[in-house]
Design an enzyme around this catalytic site. Structure first.
Site, mmCIF file in Angstrom:
data_model
loop_
_atom_site.group_PDB
_atom_site.id
_atom_site.type_symbol
_atom_site.label_atom_id
_atom_site.label_comp_id
_atom_site.label_asym_id
_atom_site.label_seq_id
_atom_site.Cartn_x
_atom_site.Cartn_y
_atom_site.Cartn_z
ATOM 1 N N SER A 199 0.607 -0.933 0.103
ATOM 2 C CA SER A 199 0.120 -0.050 -0.112
ATOM 3 C C SER A 199 1.172 1.282 -0.232
ATOM 4 C CB SER A 199 -1.117 -0.023 1.270
ATOM 5 O OG SER A 199 -2.015 -1.588 1.296
HETATM 6 N N1 SAH Z 1 -1.187 -4.831 3.984
HETATM 7 C C1 SAH Z 1 -0.354 -5.249 2.683
HETATM 8 C C2 SAH Z 1 -1.479 -4.790 1.435
HETATM 9 C C3 SAH Z 1 -2.333 -5.541 1.098
HETATM 10 S S1 SAH Z 1 -2.614 -5.845 -0.532
HETATM 11 C C4 SAH Z 1 1.131 -4.440 2.742
HETATM 12 O O1 SAH Z 1 1.016 -4.120 3.895
HETATM 13 O O2 SAH Z 1 1.752 -4.287 1.915
HETATM 14 C C5 SAH Z 1 -4.218 -6.916 -0.118
HETATM 15 C C6 SAH Z 1 -3.604 -8.553 0.238
HETATM 16 O O3 SAH Z 1 -4.514 -8.249 1.579
HETATM 17 C C7 SAH Z 1 -3.029 -8.832 -0.586
HETATM 18 O O4 SAH Z 1 -1.860 -9.488 -0.503
HETATM 19 C C8 SAH Z 1 -4.108 -10.298 -0.594
HETATM 20 O O5 SAH Z 1 -3.592 -11.380 -1.259
HETATM 21 C C9 SAH Z 1 -4.929 -10.184 0.725
HETATM 22 N N2 SAH Z 1 -6.184 -10.991 0.283
HETATM 23 C C10 SAH Z 1 -7.402 -10.850 -0.151
HETATM 24 N N3 SAH Z 1 -8.386 -11.117 0.172
HETATM 25 C C11 SAH Z 1 -8.200 -11.832 1.425
HETATM 26 C C12 SAH Z 1 -9.164 -12.162 2.477
HETATM 27 N N4 SAH Z 1 -10.151 -12.245 2.046
HETATM 28 N N5 SAH Z 1 -8.138 -13.269 3.343
HETATM 29 C C13 SAH Z 1 -6.911 -12.782 3.234
HETATM 30 N N6 SAH Z 1 -5.700 -11.931 2.613
HETATM 31 C C14 SAH Z 1 -6.111 -11.595 1.719
#
Ligand code: SAH
Length: 219
Positions: A65
């Site tokens: 992010s």
């Molecule tokens: N917090 C992260 C950014 C995350 S992007 C950082 O600091 O880099 C969003 C993430 O959510 C992705 O890795 C995606 O694979 C995950 N995601 C999507 N749906 C999800 C679910 N149902 N449970 C857990 N993770 C999920």
């Protein structure tokens, strides 16, 4: 882990100033952004631009992010030392480290096996209190509940009831909730759980996240 040079530290302080200029005021958040070496979360080809206020690809179609988004969500969460925080969407692990640097005990869930396999050992190299799980974040972590705070870092089609159930009374959830008419953009919400279990809702503008998906990824 890649080294953290004076140059990186300097770039990080510039990023902190950018975030201040954009309206982030919480000193614990700003200090955490100033402390966590964001460049080590990115492929080495991105090191030179790691401290720009931008999102970047981290592989598997996912992103780390934008620092402003991480700072904003962390500020809305009102974290204090020792709180149990559940994060949905581990991704690169950067947000988890920022929360841990703020003194939180972080439990973070990722649904994509390859990201989880990469991020879990990487996060273990930091001196932080972070537990990483593979699974569907919509279901939370009943074994470790209740949580003081829940942060969702993917665009959610709805507020997952299991996560509300796992929040302590007085607890706060920060969630980017899809607009009804457009599942690719969200509105940032802060939901506070009242003693009677109902939620109060505050809105903090529009944002754009990768989607929160159902179930564990086969990818
Ligand atoms: N917090 C992260 C950014 C995350 S992007 C950082 O600091 O880099 C969003 C993430 O959510 C992705 O890795 C995606 O694979 C995950 N995601 C999507 N749906 C999800 C679910 N149902 N449970 C857990 N993770 C999920």
């Amino acid at each position: 882990m890649q080294e953290d040079s004076y140059r990186h530290k300097g770039l990080r302080q510039q990023l902190v100033q950018v975030l201040k200029d954009k309206g982030i005021t919480d000193e614990t958040v700003l200090n955490a952004i100033g402390a966590v070496p964001r460049h080590v979360f990115l492929d080495s080809s991105f090191v030179e631009i790691a401290y720009q206020d931008k999102a970047f690809p981290i592989g598997s179609g996912q992103t780390i992010s934008q620092p402003y988004t991480v700072a904003m969500q962390s500020q809305l969460l009102c974290v204090s030392k020792g709180m149990k925080v559940l994060e949905i969407g581990t991704g690169s692990g950067y947000q988890a480290c920022v929360l841990a640097q703020m003194g939180a005990k972080v439990f973070t869930i990722e649904r994509q096996r390859n990201l989880y396999m990469k991020t879990k050992p990487f996060l273990a190299e930091f001196p932080y209190n972070i537990k990483t799980f593979l699974g569907d974040g919509n279901k939370g972590l009943p074994t470790y509940a209740p949580f003081d705070r829940v942060i969702i870092t993917a665009g959610a089609p709805e507020v997952p009831q299991s996560l509300v159930d796992q929040l302590k009374p007085g607890g706060i959830m920060v969630i980017p909730l899809n607009h009804d008419d457009d599942a690719t953009t969200q509105r940032m919400l802060r939901l506070t759980k009242q003693p009677d279990g109902t939620l109060t809702r505050e809105e903090f503008g529009d944002c754009k996240f990768v989607p929160l998906l159902k179930a564990i990824g086969k990818d």
